[in-house]
Scaffold this active site. Structure first.
Site, PDB file in Angstrom:
ATOM      1  N   LYS A  68       0.832  -1.206   0.000  1.00  0.00           N
ATOM      2  CA  LYS A  68       0.000   0.000   0.000  1.00  0.00           C
ATOM      3  C   LYS A  68       0.869   1.260   0.000  1.00  0.00           C
ATOM      4  O   LYS A  68       0.608   2.219  -0.737  1.00  0.00           O
ATOM      5  CB  LYS A  68      -0.932  -0.003   1.204  1.00  0.00           C
ATOM      6  CG  LYS A  68      -2.025  -1.064   1.147  1.00  0.00           C
ATOM      7  CD  LYS A  68      -2.817  -1.104   2.441  1.00  0.00           C
ATOM      8  CE  LYS A  68      -3.872  -2.207   2.423  1.00  0.00           C
ATOM      9  NZ  LYS A  68      -4.635  -2.265   3.693  1.00  0.00           N
ATOM     10  N   SER A  84      -0.713   0.623   5.953  1.00  0.00           N
ATOM     11  CA  SER A  84      -0.972  -0.216   7.118  1.00  0.00           C
ATOM     12  C   SER A  84      -1.993  -1.291   6.770  1.00  0.00           C
ATOM     13  O   SER A  84      -2.812  -1.121   5.867  1.00  0.00           O
ATOM     14  CB  SER A  84      -1.475   0.629   8.290  1.00  0.00           C
ATOM     15  OG  SER A  84      -1.580  -0.143   9.474  1.00  0.00           O
ATOM     16  N   ASP A  85      -1.912  -2.395   7.496  1.00  0.00           N
ATOM     17  CA  ASP A  85      -2.872  -3.467   7.304  1.00  0.00           C
ATOM     18  C   ASP A  85      -2.994  -4.259   8.598  1.00  0.00           C
ATOM     19  O   ASP A  85      -2.037  -4.341   9.383  1.00  0.00           O
ATOM     20  CB  ASP A  85      -2.438  -4.394   6.167  1.00  0.00           C
ATOM     21  CG  ASP A  85      -3.566  -5.321   5.725  1.00  0.00           C
ATOM     22  OD1 ASP A  85      -4.461  -4.848   4.993  1.00  0.00           O
ATOM     23  OD2 ASP A  85      -3.572  -6.493   6.127  1.00  0.00           O
ATOM     24  N   GLN A  86      -4.178  -4.824   8.816  1.00  0.00           N
ATOM     25  CA  GLN A  86      -4.408  -5.613  10.025  1.00  0.00           C
ATOM     26  C   GLN A  86      -5.115  -6.921   9.665  1.00  0.00           C
ATOM     27  O   GLN A  86      -6.076  -6.923   8.895  1.00  0.00           O
ATOM     28  CB  GLN A  86      -5.261  -4.843  11.029  1.00  0.00           C
ATOM     29  CG  GLN A  86      -5.470  -5.584  12.353  1.00  0.00           C
ATOM     30  CD  GLN A  86      -6.337  -4.788  13.319  1.00  0.00           C
ATOM     31  OE1 GLN A  86      -7.553  -4.734  13.167  1.00  0.00           O
ATOM     32  NE2 GLN A  86      -5.716  -4.158  14.300  1.00  0.00           N
ATOM     33  N   ALA A 121       0.351  -4.257  10.878  1.00  0.00           N
ATOM     34  CA  ALA A 121       1.615  -3.854  10.252  1.00  0.00           C
ATOM     35  C   ALA A 121       1.526  -2.415   9.772  1.00  0.00           C
ATOM     36  O   ALA A 121       0.473  -1.955   9.326  1.00  0.00           O
ATOM     37  CB  ALA A 121       1.933  -4.770   9.079  1.00  0.00           C
TER      38      ALA A 121
END
Length: 218
Positions: A68, A84-86, A121
């Site tokens: 991203k 960011s990613d979850q 992250a």
């Protein structure tokens, strides 16, 4: 909880206050980043979020966060980009955003009485000065032994269908939980701000220097 090692930091340009872009359309991440009181823009990254076969939840979160950030950086090479990613990690099984009431019910039934690791992250990239770094904040969450009625009532009230793991810890979802173990308190909501602050400053964004209340730009 043992912290996950970060990628080596590449020195940014400390003498220049770079523009900041959040590479995410998540309103939760936008609200968290506004706490830093620095101007930023929001751009939607064009990234395929499909998990790879056998990809562990933590690796998925890290890969997507960096993808991203890089996707937005390609269009804005002079800016500092946050990606960011979850992914909710239930004993190695990735749980994403449910999207529907029925899927949210199934997720919460799977998680009741279990410890779930929310792998959050964050990646920061600036192409112009060669900066790239990423970090993973793993948040251990123990869910209560929830009844079907509690699950149904919670979902009808809060409708957390755009949240990984079907629960908003910053809202009524806290009533679903027995404990939270984290070294970066905002990570569970979607953006680990302690890690984010460290990386964007290294990339060239000044914090606590002429603080502005303008927040994000439309």
């Amino acid at each position: 909880m043992n912290p996950v090692p970060d990628l080596p930091l590449i020195s940014g340009n400390a003498g220049h206050n770079r523009s900041l872009i959040l590479g995410s359309t998540s309103r939760y991440r936008r609200e968290l980043l506004q706490r830093l009181q620095v101007p930023f823009e929001v751009m939607a990254p064009d990234v395929d979020e499909t998990p790879r076969d056998g990809e562990p939840p933590a690796a998925l979160a890290e890969r997507l966060a960096l993808a991203k950030a890089r996707a937005v950086a390609a269009a804005c090479p002079e800016a500092v980009i946050i990606g960011s990613d979850q992914v909710a990690d239930l004993h190695g099984l990735p749980l994403g955003k449910p999207g529907t009431h029925e899927k949210a019910v199934a997720q919460l039934r799977q998680m009741r009485g279990q410890t779930v690791i929310f792998q959050t992250a964050v990646a920061v990239v600036c192409l112009e000065n060669g900066y790239q770094a990423q970090s993973l904040a793993a948040v251990k969450v123990k869910f209560r032994e929830l009844t079907d009625d509690e699950i149904e009532n919670y979902l009808r009230i809060e409708q957390p269908y755009d949240c990984a793991g079907s629960a908003k810890s910053e809202g009524l979802g806290i009533a679903l939980l027995e404990s939270i173990d984290s070294d970066d308190p905002t990570a569970l909501v979607g953006l680990p701000l302690i890690r984010t602050c460290r990386m964007i400053q290294a990339a060239g964004v000044k914090l606590l220097s002429g603080v502005s209340n303008s927040g994000s730009r439309p």
